[in-house]
Design an enzyme around this catalytic site. Structure first.
Site, mmCIF file in Angstrom:
data_model
loop_
_atom_site.group_PDB
_atom_site.id
_atom_site.type_symbol
_atom_site.label_atom_id
_atom_site.label_comp_id
_atom_site.label_asym_id
_atom_site.label_seq_id
_atom_site.Cartn_x
_atom_site.Cartn_y
_atom_site.Cartn_z
ATOM 1 N N GLU A 150 0.776 -1.214 0.076
ATOM 2 C CA GLU A 150 -0.193 0.021 -0.028
ATOM 3 C C GLU A 150 0.686 1.289 -0.033
ATOM 4 O O GLU A 150 0.604 2.228 -0.771
ATOM 5 C CB GLU A 150 -0.760 0.022 1.294
ATOM 6 C CG GLU A 150 -2.068 0.764 0.948
ATOM 7 C CD GLU A 150 -2.070 2.073 1.821
ATOM 8 O OE1 GLU A 150 -0.638 2.543 2.474
ATOM 9 O OE2 GLU A 150 -2.758 2.770 2.242
ATOM 10 N N SER B 28 0.429 4.588 4.119
ATOM 11 C CA SER B 28 0.724 5.784 4.007
ATOM 12 C C SER B 28 -0.457 6.528 3.601
ATOM 13 O O SER B 28 -0.584 7.616 3.450
ATOM 14 C CB SER B 28 1.826 6.074 3.234
ATOM 15 O OG SER B 28 1.676 5.332 2.075
ATOM 16 N N CYS B 29 -1.603 5.713 3.064
ATOM 17 C CA CYS B 29 -2.692 6.257 2.646
ATOM 18 C C CYS B 29 -3.660 6.871 3.723
ATOM 19 O O CYS B 29 -3.293 6.224 5.157
ATOM 20 C CB CYS B 29 -3.488 5.383 1.700
ATOM 21 S SG CYS B 29 -2.818 4.930 0.130
ATOM 22 N N VAL B 30 -4.760 7.657 3.571
ATOM 23 C CA VAL B 30 -5.552 7.927 4.705
ATOM 24 C C VAL B 30 -6.806 7.574 4.485
ATOM 25 O O VAL B 30 -7.450 7.790 3.246
ATOM 26 C CB VAL B 30 -5.234 9.623 5.009
ATOM 27 C CG1 VAL B 30 -6.113 9.841 5.954
ATOM 28 C CG2 VAL B 30 -3.998 9.933 5.055
ATOM 29 N N GLY B 96 -2.063 7.697 7.265
ATOM 30 C CA GLY B 96 -0.989 8.646 7.113
ATOM 31 C C GLY B 96 0.445 8.370 7.454
ATOM 32 O O GLY B 96 1.305 9.312 7.729
#
Lengths: 195, 165
Positions: A150, B28-30, B96
């Protein structure tokens, strides 16, 4: 979408670069014969990326190195192996056993392996095709594969809703150390390597 | 009947059925959740990047949650169409993280912190209060949002914790 013919050609091209440069590099570092298997190259919609996560990878914590290559070719390189195997690898590189968690010079040694293997691949591409490619400093992480994947896909920042993913396995014949490499590219990049 | 809707990378879902839950996984995405608990309408997006670099609008495919600016705009509009009052819409978010670290102080792998900063900026610009968050650090998170309770549950398999925010 890339055609299946393009993806097969890309698979063959990458395989030849890995055989020319990456395997000799790892053989030299580990001082043992290396077998390899380029499992496949496929174009995958982002929403289906978790389909490439195997049950084994879902259950094991991995040590991983991520390097982003930019320039004439834009490619993300994720190298990973189970954390316990990475201790064996670090011990072999440092010449002393790693008993506790990987830290300090042990993690640096794993990052350096990632650096060398990535450099060997982009060096082969540069020599053969004349492309100028720069690689980032290696980023190091210990996490489950789902998290690694991811983070890499997010950082790679492609603007398509698919990614071209090549899946490579390298194995030290004597030590049993197995290093997995994911090569990630934008679909628009495929043609550059299958001229 | 499966009451958990899983949101994939770059995806987005809106629900107006309080028996359902929204779920996603972020490194790391939200995961950003907007909700109106009076109208019982909520949305969750898996944000990958702050905004599209070429300035073009999304094409309406599977990745409407990918860019923060487009995802929030889409979520608010769709929630209003399903009965949400824009004055009551609130936000929660998680993720994040900076997964890959470099030994030098300057990490180039900081998409997580850029996502968080940009989301906070556009929430502020749209007068949407951020009521709670579990962001940053260096690990992945499973995130679930329950529309009935308004609670967001954050779980880390690596750090072995579960918290409600």
């Amino acid at each position: 979408m890339s055609t299946s013919n393009d993806l097969q050609k890309l698979n063959s091209v990458l395989d030849s670069f890995i055989v020319q440069k990456t395997i000799p590099s790892l053989r030299s570092i580990l001082e043992e014969p290396i077998t390899h298997h380029l499992r496949n190259t496929q174009e995958i919609p982002l929403i289906n990326l978790d389909l490439i996560i195997s049950n084994l990878e879902e259950m094991n914590i991995m040590s991983a190195v991520y390097i982003k290559c930019v320039g004439d070719i834009h490619m993300g390189v994720l190298l990973y192996l189970p954390e316990e195997e990475s201790k064996t690898l670090a011990a072999k590189l440092l010449g002393k056993p790693i008993s506790s968690e990987l830290a300090g010079i042990a993690t640096s040694s794993i990052s350096e392996i990632g650096n060398i293997l990535t450099a060997s691949l982009i060096n082969a591409i540069s020599i053969d095709m004349g492309y100028k490619i720069c690689s980032s400093v290696p980023g190091y992480a210990v996490e489950f594969f789902r998290t690694l994947l991811e983070a890499v896909v997010s950082d790679f920042g492609n603007e398509f809703d698919t990614l071209v993913v090549s899946n490579v396995e390298l194995h030290g014949v004597n030590s049993g150390i197995g290093i997995h490499i994911l090569l990630i590219q934008d679909p628009s990049e495929v043609k550059k390597l299958v001229i | 009947m499966n009451n958990v809707i899983e949101i994939k990378m770059g995806g987005l879902e809106i629900i107006d059925d309080e028996t359902k839950e929204l779920k996603t996984f972020v490194g790391s995405c939200v995961a950003i959740c907007l909700f109106d608990l009076v109208s019982k309408v909520a949305g969750m997006a898996h944000i990958m990047l702050p905004k599209k670099s070429d300035g073009t609008k999304f094409t309406g495919k599977n990745d409407i949650g990918k860019y923060a600016d487009e995802a929030l705009s889409y979520m608010v509009n769709d929630m209003i169409q399903k009965g949400a009052d824009p004055k009551r819409i609130k936000a929660k978010m998680a993720g994040g993280a900076t997964i890959f670290a470099h030994e030098s102080e300057t990490s180039i792998f900081n998409v997580g912190s850029r996502n968080i900063a940009f989301l906070k900026q556009i929430l502020k610009e749209n007068n949407i209060p951020l009521v709670s968050e579990d962001t940053g650090e260096n690990f992945g998170r499973w995130v679930r949002f329950n529309l009935h309770s308004g609670k967001m549950t954050v779980t880390s398999n690596l750090k072995k914790f579960e918290k409600t925010i």
